[in-house]
Design an enzyme around this catalytic site. Structure first.
Site, mmCIF file in Angstrom:
data_model
loop_
_atom_site.group_PDB
_atom_site.id
_atom_site.type_symbol
_atom_site.label_atom_id
_atom_site.label_comp_id
_atom_site.label_asym_id
_atom_site.label_seq_id
_atom_site.Cartn_x
_atom_site.Cartn_y
_atom_site.Cartn_z
ATOM 1 N N ASP A 83 63.281 -12.458 64.925
ATOM 2 C CA ASP A 83 63.365 -11.055 65.345
ATOM 3 C C ASP A 83 63.965 -10.994 66.752
ATOM 4 O O ASP A 83 63.511 -11.700 67.661
ATOM 5 C CB ASP A 83 61.935 -10.490 65.345
ATOM 6 C CG ASP A 83 61.894 -8.982 65.500
ATOM 7 O OD1 ASP A 83 62.869 -8.317 65.105
ATOM 8 O OD2 ASP A 83 60.862 -8.475 65.994
ATOM 9 N N HIS A 84 64.980 -10.177 66.932
ATOM 10 C CA HIS A 84 65.594 -9.955 68.255
ATOM 11 C C HIS A 84 66.059 -11.240 68.943
ATOM 12 O O HIS A 84 65.743 -11.466 70.128
ATOM 13 C CB HIS A 84 64.643 -9.199 69.190
ATOM 14 C CG HIS A 84 64.386 -7.783 68.757
ATOM 15 N ND1 HIS A 84 65.319 -6.787 68.908
ATOM 16 C CD2 HIS A 84 63.316 -7.225 68.158
ATOM 17 C CE1 HIS A 84 64.813 -5.652 68.420
ATOM 18 N NE2 HIS A 84 63.614 -5.899 67.948
ATOM 19 N N GLU A 140 72.563 -5.411 65.412
ATOM 20 C CA GLU A 140 72.160 -4.034 65.737
ATOM 21 C C GLU A 140 73.285 -3.291 66.449
ATOM 22 O O GLU A 140 73.977 -3.865 67.292
ATOM 23 C CB GLU A 140 70.904 -4.069 66.628
ATOM 24 C CG GLU A 140 70.401 -2.688 67.027
ATOM 25 C CD GLU A 140 68.979 -2.724 67.628
ATOM 26 O OE1 GLU A 140 68.131 -3.485 67.119
ATOM 27 O OE2 GLU A 140 68.747 -1.993 68.601
ATOM 28 N N HIS A 186 60.353 0.951 70.002
ATOM 29 C CA HIS A 186 59.349 -0.119 69.962
ATOM 30 C C HIS A 186 58.054 0.283 70.665
ATOM 31 O O HIS A 186 58.070 1.079 71.596
ATOM 32 C CB HIS A 186 59.924 -1.380 70.624
ATOM 33 C CG HIS A 186 60.999 -2.038 69.814
ATOM 34 N ND1 HIS A 186 62.305 -2.102 70.224
ATOM 35 C CD2 HIS A 186 60.946 -2.636 68.601
ATOM 36 C CE1 HIS A 186 63.019 -2.731 69.298
ATOM 37 N NE2 HIS A 186 62.222 -3.063 68.305
ATOM 38 N N HIS A 228 64.106 -0.747 62.996
ATOM 39 C CA HIS A 228 63.127 -1.342 63.915
ATOM 40 C C HIS A 228 62.181 -0.238 64.395
ATOM 41 O O HIS A 228 62.376 0.943 64.108
ATOM 42 C CB HIS A 228 63.857 -1.957 65.122
ATOM 43 C CG HIS A 228 64.463 -3.283 64.808
ATOM 44 N ND1 HIS A 228 64.018 -4.458 65.357
ATOM 45 C CD2 HIS A 228 65.475 -3.621 63.969
ATOM 46 C CE1 HIS A 228 64.727 -5.462 64.873
ATOM 47 N NE2 HIS A 228 65.627 -4.990 64.031
ATOM 48 N N SER A 231 56.510 1.413 63.501
ATOM 49 C CA SER A 231 55.053 1.561 63.394
ATOM 50 C C SER A 231 54.689 3.039 63.442
ATOM 51 O O SER A 231 55.357 3.840 64.095
ATOM 52 C CB SER A 231 54.356 0.808 64.528
ATOM 53 O OG SER A 231 54.209 -0.560 64.180
ATOM 54 N N ASN A 271 60.676 -2.647 60.083
ATOM 55 C CA ASN A 271 59.972 -3.560 60.985
ATOM 56 C C ASN A 271 58.682 -2.952 61.514
ATOM 57 O O ASN A 271 58.686 -1.851 62.079
ATOM 58 C CB ASN A 271 60.860 -3.870 62.201
ATOM 59 C CG ASN A 271 61.957 -4.844 61.885
ATOM 60 O OD1 ASN A 271 62.262 -5.101 60.727
ATOM 61 N ND2 ASN A 271 62.545 -5.410 62.925
ATOM 62 N N SER A 274 53.576 -3.220 65.976
ATOM 63 C CA SER A 274 52.504 -2.564 66.740
ATOM 64 C C SER A 274 51.306 -2.174 65.882
ATOM 65 O O SER A 274 50.154 -2.305 66.306
ATOM 66 C CB SER A 274 53.051 -1.322 67.449
ATOM 67 O OG SER A 274 54.050 -1.693 68.359
HETATM 68 O O1 G3H Z 1 60.453 -5.596 68.445
HETATM 69 C C1 G3H Z 1 59.773 -6.448 69.003
HETATM 70 C C2 G3H Z 1 58.598 -7.041 68.357
HETATM 71 O O2 G3H Z 1 57.560 -6.102 68.231
HETATM 72 C C3 G3H Z 1 58.174 -8.291 69.039
HETATM 73 O O3 G3H Z 1 57.551 -8.048 70.234
HETATM 74 O O4 G3H Z 1 58.617 -9.563 71.906
HETATM 75 O O5 G3H Z 1 56.265 -8.696 72.191
HETATM 76 O O6 G3H Z 1 56.768 -10.402 70.442
HETATM 77 P P1 G3H Z 1 57.303 -9.256 71.253
HETATM 78 P P1 13P Z 2 56.978 -1.460 66.313
HETATM 79 O O1 13P Z 2 56.672 -1.669 67.766
HETATM 80 O O2 13P Z 2 57.184 -0.008 66.016
HETATM 81 O O3 13P Z 2 55.957 -2.080 65.429
HETATM 82 O O4 13P Z 2 58.390 -2.163 66.008
HETATM 83 C C1 13P Z 2 58.441 -3.516 65.638
HETATM 84 C C2 13P Z 2 59.826 -4.037 65.619
HETATM 85 O O5 13P Z 2 60.815 -3.324 65.608
HETATM 86 C C3 13P Z 2 59.974 -5.495 65.592
HETATM 87 O O6 13P Z 2 61.307 -5.879 65.673
HETATM 88 ZN ZN ZN Z 3 62.502 -4.538 66.845
#
Ligand code: G3H
Ligand code: 13P
Ligand code: ZN
Length: 326
Positions: A83-84, A140, A186, A228, A231, A271, A274
């Site tokens: 992811d990312h 993206e 996010h 993305h 949530s 995705n 959260s």
């Molecule tokens: O979009 C990002 C994901 O929720 C991952 O978050 O970088 O805190 O693991 P993180």
């Molecule tokens: P949320 O913070 O809305 O759960 O998004 C998660 C996300 O995009 C992970 O790549």
């Molecule tokens: Zn994301």
């Protein structure tokens, strides 16, 4: 079955009018909660690890936990996705480690750089002769607001995807799926209360720009789109957290009915991170409040894991529409 890439998952999802859930994993209980729900409901699932997750858990723990889940549920199609990913090197490392899918997120860079780096990742990931398998790549266009560990874009600096760019981008990069910005973001604070209107007693945020989604899919017929920041910030879990020593004021997410609508259109991957964090935290906080004498992690983390499983089951049935699609 071995871990799969997302190609067939998305082809079926596009045709079937549903989306596959992509849930972030950081520890064993999260992996277990997600995959138990997916297996019971016979839903394909994507387990995704961010750069922050790799730093926290160590890549090899994550990979082995996901492989363990796959061994436990041999019928379940599971993709292991980065992811990312923020560089070619990180994507390459994950591909070399056995990930079946990666995201290169160069959306914060100028367009031509995004094209060049995404193409570099695709050329590496798609080289079946050299790799022995096809690794799917997500990129993206447009930027989402929101702040998480390794992903931080200030509100006000986000931008919707420009549908005029998508054909050129996909053609020149060879990317397999495209994340677009249509109003999601996010984290647990996606909207301020003053941006929302009260509908039947519920604070309702401004709607997603489904018109942009439709414009993009008109230009890319049959092509899988990713959302993305999807949530919904379930208020029952926010309430449990706040009533048990937490402080999450005004946490607001994306209404689930809008996500279901998007999943019936071109969105094939949604995705969610959260919401699982909230469920895990609510379970643990409630456990401690009810059992102040407990100190065995197996007792309190199990309650968090049960919430993760319940949330994923709810998403599969009510938001993604992916039940019985494995
Ligand atoms: O979009 C990002 C994901 O929720 C991952 O978050 O970088 O805190 O693991 P993180
Ligand atoms: P949320 O913070 O809305 O759960 O998004 C998660 C996300 O995009 C992970 O790549
Ligand atoms: Zn994301």
């Amino acid at each position: 079955m071995p871990l799969v890439n997302t190609k067939e998952m998305f082809e079926k999802a596009y045709k079937g009018g549903y989306a596959v859930g992509a849930f972030n994993v950081n520890n064993m209980e999260i992996v277990q909660g997600i995959t138990e729900a997916a297996a019971e409901l016979k839903s394909p699932v994507i387990l995704q690890a961010s750069k922050g997750a790799r730093k926290y858990a160590n890549s090899s723990y994550l990979i082995h936990m996901v492989k363990a889940a796959s061994e436990n549920f041999p019928e379940l199609p599971i993709a292991l996705h980065l992811d990312h990913g923020d560089s070619f090197e990180l994507c390459k490392a994950c591909i070399d480690d056995g990930f079946t899918s990666v995201m290169i997120d160069y959306s914060g860079h100028p367009y031509e750089e995004n094209v060049a780096v995404t193409k570099q990742v695709c050329d590496y990931a798609h080289d079946v002769k050299a790799r022995g398998r096809y690794i799917t790549v997500e990129a993206e266009l447009g930027t989402l607001a929101g702040v998480e560990d390794e992903v931080a874009v200030e509100f006000g600096k986000s931008s919707y995807t420009d549908p005029n760019q998508v054909e050129d981008f996909v053609k020149r990069t060879g990317v397999d799926s495209l994340a677009i910005a249509i109003g999601t973001s996010h984290g647990a604070y996606k909207f301020k209360p003053e941006q929302c209107t009260l509908v039947n007693g519920v604070l309702t945020p401004p709607p997603l720009r489904l018109d942009i989604l439709d414009e993009v899919s008109k230009r890319l017929p049959g092509f899988p789109i990713v959302l993305h920041g999807s949530s919904s910030v379930p208020q029952e879990y926010v309430k449990i957290i706040n009533e048990n020593g937490g402080a999450l004021p005004n946490a607001i997410g994306i209404p689930e009915n809008e996500l279901r609508e998007a999943s019936k259109r071109a969105v094939c991957k949604i995705n969610i991170d959260s919401d699982l964090r909230l469920g895990l935290t609510a379970g643990i906080r409630q456990h401690f409040a009810e059992h102040p004498d407990h100190f065995d992690p197996r007792q309190y983390i199990a309650d968090g894991r049960a919430n993760v499983k319940a949330i994923v089951a709810h998403k599969i049935k009510e938001v993604l529409g992916s039940e019985n699609k494995a």
